[in-house]
Scaffold this motif. Structure first.
Motif, mmCIF file in Angstrom:
data_model
loop_
_atom_site.group_PDB
_atom_site.id
_atom_site.type_symbol
_atom_site.label_atom_id
_atom_site.label_comp_id
_atom_site.label_asym_id
_atom_site.label_seq_id
_atom_site.Cartn_x
_atom_site.Cartn_y
_atom_site.Cartn_z
ATOM 1 N N LYS A 71 5.575 -7.627 -5.413
ATOM 2 C CA LYS A 71 4.290 -7.384 -4.771
ATOM 3 C C LYS A 71 3.430 -6.475 -5.636
ATOM 4 O O LYS A 71 3.941 -5.583 -6.321
ATOM 5 C CB LYS A 71 4.482 -6.714 -3.407
ATOM 6 C CG LYS A 71 5.224 -7.542 -2.374
ATOM 7 C CD LYS A 71 5.312 -6.771 -1.060
ATOM 8 C CE LYS A 71 6.219 -7.467 -0.061
ATOM 9 N NZ LYS A 71 5.712 -8.778 0.355
ATOM 10 N N LYS A 72 2.130 -6.695 -5.592
ATOM 11 C CA LYS A 72 1.211 -5.780 -6.258
ATOM 12 C C LYS A 72 1.231 -4.456 -5.499
ATOM 13 O O LYS A 72 1.138 -4.437 -4.271
ATOM 14 C CB LYS A 72 -0.204 -6.353 -6.280
ATOM 15 C CG LYS A 72 -1.240 -5.433 -6.924
ATOM 16 C CD LYS A 72 -2.600 -6.072 -6.944
ATOM 17 C CE LYS A 72 -3.665 -5.130 -7.487
ATOM 18 N NZ LYS A 72 -3.383 -4.672 -8.861
ATOM 19 N N TYR A 88 0.877 -1.183 0.000
ATOM 20 C CA TYR A 88 0.000 0.000 0.000
ATOM 21 C C TYR A 88 0.910 1.227 0.000
ATOM 22 O O TYR A 88 1.569 1.520 0.997
ATOM 23 C CB TYR A 88 -0.872 -0.059 1.241
ATOM 24 C CG TYR A 88 -1.851 1.080 1.427
ATOM 25 C CD1 TYR A 88 -3.114 1.019 0.873
ATOM 26 C CD2 TYR A 88 -1.517 2.198 2.195
ATOM 27 C CE1 TYR A 88 -4.031 2.045 1.072
ATOM 28 C CE2 TYR A 88 -2.416 3.223 2.394
ATOM 29 C CZ TYR A 88 -3.670 3.146 1.831
ATOM 30 O OH TYR A 88 -4.572 4.167 2.028
ATOM 31 N N LEU A 89 0.973 1.941 -1.116
ATOM 32 C CA LEU A 89 2.036 2.924 -1.310
ATOM 33 C C LEU A 89 1.566 4.377 -1.294
ATOM 34 O O LEU A 89 0.555 4.722 -1.897
ATOM 35 C CB LEU A 89 2.725 2.654 -2.658
ATOM 36 C CG LEU A 89 3.900 3.582 -3.007
ATOM 37 C CD1 LEU A 89 5.065 3.365 -2.046
ATOM 38 C CD2 LEU A 89 4.340 3.353 -4.445
ATOM 39 N N PHE A 90 2.309 5.192 -0.610
ATOM 40 C CA PHE A 90 2.214 6.645 -0.695
ATOM 41 C C PHE A 90 3.597 7.197 -0.355
ATOM 42 O O PHE A 90 4.301 6.604 0.466
ATOM 43 C CB PHE A 90 1.142 7.190 0.274
ATOM 44 C CG PHE A 90 1.360 6.802 1.717
ATOM 45 C CD1 PHE A 90 2.110 7.600 2.578
ATOM 46 C CD2 PHE A 90 0.836 5.607 2.216
ATOM 47 C CE1 PHE A 90 2.326 7.239 3.904
ATOM 48 C CE2 PHE A 90 1.050 5.238 3.540
ATOM 49 C CZ PHE A 90 1.796 6.048 4.383
ATOM 50 N N PRO A 91 4.016 8.263 -1.003
ATOM 51 C CA PRO A 91 3.385 8.968 -2.119
ATOM 52 C C PRO A 91 3.560 8.224 -3.442
ATOM 53 O O PRO A 91 4.404 7.336 -3.571
ATOM 54 C CB PRO A 91 4.132 10.307 -2.151
ATOM 55 C CG PRO A 91 5.481 9.987 -1.602
ATOM 56 C CD PRO A 91 5.263 8.919 -0.566
ATOM 57 N N ALA A 92 2.780 8.641 -4.438
ATOM 58 C CA ALA A 92 2.708 7.908 -5.702
ATOM 59 C C ALA A 92 4.018 7.920 -6.474
ATOM 60 O O ALA A 92 4.290 6.998 -7.250
ATOM 61 C CB ALA A 92 1.580 8.487 -6.562
ATOM 62 N N TRP A 93 4.856 8.952 -6.269
ATOM 63 C CA TRP A 93 6.069 9.047 -7.093
ATOM 64 C C TRP A 93 7.096 7.960 -6.781
ATOM 65 O O TRP A 93 8.086 7.812 -7.476
ATOM 66 C CB TRP A 93 6.709 10.423 -6.984
ATOM 67 C CG TRP A 93 7.176 10.841 -5.622
ATOM 68 C CD1 TRP A 93 8.181 10.293 -4.885
ATOM 69 C CD2 TRP A 93 6.672 11.923 -4.850
ATOM 70 N NE1 TRP A 93 8.340 10.956 -3.697
ATOM 71 C CE2 TRP A 93 7.419 11.975 -3.644
ATOM 72 C CE3 TRP A 93 5.666 12.881 -5.055
ATOM 73 C CZ2 TRP A 93 7.190 12.924 -2.661
ATOM 74 C CZ3 TRP A 93 5.429 13.814 -4.071
ATOM 75 C CH2 TRP A 93 6.188 13.831 -2.888
ATOM 76 N N ARG A 94 6.865 7.177 -5.741
ATOM 77 C CA ARG A 94 7.779 6.085 -5.411
ATOM 78 C C ARG A 94 7.455 4.800 -6.169
ATOM 79 O O ARG A 94 8.205 3.824 -6.116
ATOM 80 C CB ARG A 94 7.752 5.813 -3.915
ATOM 81 C CG ARG A 94 8.214 6.972 -3.044
ATOM 82 C CD ARG A 94 8.144 6.614 -1.577
ATOM 83 N NE ARG A 94 8.940 5.447 -1.280
ATOM 84 C CZ ARG A 94 8.596 4.511 -0.385
ATOM 85 N NH1 ARG A 94 7.470 4.630 0.279
ATOM 86 N NH2 ARG A 94 9.370 3.475 -0.167
ATOM 87 N N LYS A 95 6.356 4.788 -6.904
ATOM 88 C CA LYS A 95 5.861 3.556 -7.518
ATOM 89 C C LYS A 95 6.841 2.957 -8.528
ATOM 90 O O LYS A 95 7.130 1.761 -8.497
ATOM 91 C CB LYS A 95 4.511 3.814 -8.190
ATOM 92 C CG LYS A 95 3.841 2.563 -8.771
ATOM 93 C CD LYS A 95 2.428 2.908 -9.241
ATOM 94 C CE LYS A 95 1.671 1.651 -9.665
ATOM 95 N NZ LYS A 95 2.104 1.156 -10.966
ATOM 96 N N ARG A 96 7.375 3.785 -9.412
ATOM 97 C CA ARG A 96 8.222 3.249 -10.480
ATOM 98 C C ARG A 96 9.459 2.549 -9.933
ATOM 99 O O ARG A 96 9.808 1.447 -10.364
ATOM 100 C CB ARG A 96 8.629 4.371 -11.434
ATOM 101 C CG ARG A 96 9.496 3.899 -12.595
ATOM 102 C CD ARG A 96 9.788 5.035 -13.558
ATOM 103 N NE ARG A 96 8.563 5.545 -14.150
ATOM 104 C CZ ARG A 96 8.533 6.559 -15.031
ATOM 105 N NH1 ARG A 96 9.666 7.157 -15.379
ATOM 106 N NH2 ARG A 96 7.394 6.962 -15.538
ATOM 107 N N SER A 97 10.119 3.175 -8.971
ATOM 108 C CA SER A 97 11.327 2.554 -8.413
ATOM 109 C C SER A 97 10.989 1.333 -7.571
ATOM 110 O O SER A 97 11.743 0.350 -7.542
ATOM 111 C CB SER A 97 12.116 3.566 -7.584
ATOM 112 O OG SER A 97 11.350 4.008 -6.484
ATOM 113 N N LEU A 98 9.848 1.360 -6.877
ATOM 114 C CA LEU A 98 9.468 0.226 -6.043
ATOM 115 C C LEU A 98 9.161 -0.993 -6.907
ATOM 116 O O LEU A 98 9.449 -2.131 -6.520
ATOM 117 C CB LEU A 98 8.259 0.590 -5.177
ATOM 118 C CG LEU A 98 7.829 -0.441 -4.134
ATOM 119 C CD1 LEU A 98 8.965 -0.719 -3.151
ATOM 120 C CD2 LEU A 98 6.596 0.045 -3.385
ATOM 121 N N GLU A 99 8.584 -0.780 -8.071
ATOM 122 C CA GLU A 99 8.268 -1.891 -8.975
ATOM 123 C C GLU A 99 9.518 -2.657 -9.395
ATOM 124 O O GLU A 99 9.447 -3.841 -9.727
ATOM 125 C CB GLU A 99 7.541 -1.361 -10.216
ATOM 126 C CG GLU A 99 6.106 -0.959 -9.951
ATOM 127 C CD GLU A 99 5.454 -0.313 -11.160
ATOM 128 O OE1 GLU A 99 4.217 -0.404 -11.268
ATOM 129 O OE2 GLU A 99 6.175 0.289 -11.984
#
Length: 291
Positions: free
Chosen positions: A77-78, A61-72
């Motif tokens: 995990k979804k 469950y991610l926040f803030p959204a700008w971390r999404k690309r690197s976390l992927e």
């Protein structure tokens, strides 16, 4: 919030500061959360706590959204974009307030905080002198200390100087966030000299942040601990913090930025949040086998 003991979480850090309790109270979910919830907003696009990545929960469950690309790039995990539990607490507390809000006045001060492994050090005497030079509109002033600094007795110098000292509780206290919001209530300014989540929590709650860049601080711990817990890696938001919180006093911009850091754009209704959690729960046999 009551005194009922919460269900234990599969990933125990989800319960830190009351995060799981808030999300479950808001959504109506009664079982352990099926995803990893960061215990604080990330300040870097690349730095993520290994315990979160290694958790056996299937989703993040991610926040803030700008971390999404690197976390992927670091996990299978979804990833679900969401709002910080703090945002949901603000929503619930605003709904519960039936009385007219008092006019905000005075300030809450946040010195840098220690942890159970790291000690924060600075010239508190100089910081106090700077505080006392502020105009009348900033008074009365309370000083908020983290639980570890209370144990280390770093608060005593402020008490001796006549300041009211407050604390939101231990990190394992499920009412920590609620206590912190109550500390913010009625305050107009948040004064600090350090980067931290308190800036975003206070600003999003309506406080005007004043950043004292004249007082430096240091952190003492073994090098591997400092590298793990404090290193600023990747594209950081610290330059944005400087421009928004230090270089000007556009308080509307402060609040807008803080809400973004806390994922307010991904706020969900009670039904939406409950449905999201239920879908993850039913989609993964791991949870069904635990029941």
């Amino acid at each position: 919030f009551g005194n009922r003991q919460s269900v234990s979480e599969i990933f125990s850090p989800n319960s830190w500061y009351g995060s799981a309790k808030i999300l479950k109270k808001y959504s109506g979910w009664k079982l352990p959360l099926p995803y990893v919830v960061p215990h604080a907003p990330g300040h870097s696009t690349f730095k993520t706590w290994d315990a979160e990545l290694n958790s056996n929960l299937p989703c993040y469950y991610l926040f803030p959204a700008w971390r999404k690309r690197s976390l992927e790039k670091r996990t299978n995990k979804k990833i679900i974009l969401g709002s910080s539990p703090w945002i949901y607490l603000l929503k619930m507390m605003n709904q519960e307030k039936n009385t007219k809000k008092r006019k905000a006045h005075g300030s809450i001060v946040f010195p840098p905080h220690s942890t159970h492994l790291i000690q924060a050090e600075m010239d508190h005497e100089k910081f106090i002198r700077n505080i006392n030079k502020l105009g009348k509109e900033f008074f009365p002033i309370s000083v908020c200390f983290y639980w570890r600094d209370i144990e280390l007795k770093k608060h005593l110098i402020y008490q001796k100087k006549g300041f009211r000292v407050v604390c939101a509780g231990h990190m394992f206290n499920e009412n920590f966030f609620k206590n912190l919001l109550n500390i913010f209530q009625g305050k107009k300014y948040l004064i600090t000299n350090n980067y931290g989540s308190h800036i975003f929590y206070g600003s999003s709650a309506g406080l005007k942040v004043l950043f004292d860049k004249t007082i430096n601080y240091s952190q003492s711990a073994p090098q591997e601990i400092l590298q793990r817990d404090t290193a600023r890696t990747g594209l950081s938001i610290y330059s944005h913090i400087d421009s928004i919180f230090c270089d000007n006093q556009d308080y509307c911009a402060q609040k807008k930025f803080s809400l973004s850091v806390l994922g307010a754009n991904y706020f969900k209704s009670r039904f939406q949040l409950f449905s999201e959690i239920l879908f993850i729960f039913l989609k993964n046999p791991f949870f069904l086998s635990k029941q």
